[in-house]
Motif scaffolding. Sequence first.
Motif, PDB file in Angstrom:
ATOM      1  N   UNK A  38       0.809  -1.217   0.000  1.00  0.00           N
ATOM      2  CA  UNK A  38       0.000   0.000   0.000  1.00  0.00           C
ATOM      3  C   UNK A  38       0.847   1.274   0.000  1.00  0.00           C
ATOM      4  N   UNK A  39       2.005   1.204   0.661  1.00  0.00           N
ATOM      5  CA  UNK A  39       2.935   2.344   0.765  1.00  0.00           C
ATOM      6  C   UNK A  39       4.298   1.878   0.253  1.00  0.00           C
ATOM      7  N   UNK A  40       4.512   1.894  -1.056  1.00  0.00           N
ATOM      8  CA  UNK A  40       5.733   1.306  -1.635  1.00  0.00           C
ATOM      9  C   UNK A  40       7.024   1.903  -1.076  1.00  0.00           C
ATOM     10  N   UNK A  41       8.018   1.052  -0.984  1.00  0.00           N
ATOM     11  CA  UNK A  41       9.317   1.443  -0.430  1.00  0.00           C
ATOM     12  C   UNK A  41      10.000   2.511  -1.269  1.00  0.00           C
ATOM     13  N   UNK A  42       9.702   2.577  -2.552  1.00  0.00           N
ATOM     14  CA  UNK A  42      10.348   3.578  -3.407  1.00  0.00           C
ATOM     15  C   UNK A  42       9.568   4.891  -3.470  1.00  0.00           C
ATOM     16  N   UNK A  43       8.661   5.088  -2.513  1.00  0.00           N
ATOM     17  CA  UNK A  43       7.884   6.324  -2.434  1.00  0.00           C
ATOM     18  C   UNK A  43       8.382   7.163  -1.253  1.00  0.00           C
ATOM     19  N   UNK A  44       7.684   8.217  -0.940  1.00  0.00           N
ATOM     20  CA  UNK A  44       8.040   9.075   0.203  1.00  0.00           C
ATOM     21  C   UNK A  44       7.596   8.469   1.532  1.00  0.00           C
ATOM     22  N   UNK A  45       6.993   7.274   1.477  1.00  0.00           N
ATOM     23  CA  UNK A  45       6.493   6.620   2.683  1.00  0.00           C
ATOM     24  C   UNK A  45       7.492   5.597   3.212  1.00  0.00           C
TER      25      UNK A  45
END
Length: 179
Positions: free
Chosen positions: A34-41
């Motif tokens: 839901x909150x991918x590692x390659x995002x700001x999350x």
Amino acid sequence: MPWPLPIIRQFAKIPVNPTEADFHGVYNKLLYTLFPADSAFTVAPQFMPASPESAECDFYFDVMHEDRIVFIVHLRSPGDIRYVSKRELADKQIRNRIRDLLDDCPIPVLHAISAIGTQLCFFTKRINERVNPLAIPPDNTYENDTAPRERWNYNVLEEAGVQKLRDVVEEIKEACAAL
């Protein structure tokens, strides 16, 4: 829409009489979907002492957006759903965690989940409002249930639970995009 097959497979591997620890990996995988590692999350597992005098620990996933809390998931053993005292403790713990982290939340609503196995209770806290669902005050005269089983009314593996979780995540992402 159900979860992707790799997540379903992880849930299927959970033993018949699971502990809370049996859910760490699958919720980690779900949250990183839901909150991918390659995002700001960032999904950050947190072990917190249950109390100063206890050797037990509580397990949380704190989801951060650029190092600021935007979502909390608290895991409990599935067997806890049966016991009033365990549900009351789970309710109290997530409310305390929300209160502790609210000042660090950059978006208008801090979302949290109390997960007792696959059963989910969704919480929200808006600035200058009370945590929803509202707390039920104890009444020692009548020994009331301050955390009714019905509050954990979504199952993460059923369509309504999947959709509710996806809706919450989408709301979080939209609020973070507006920062």
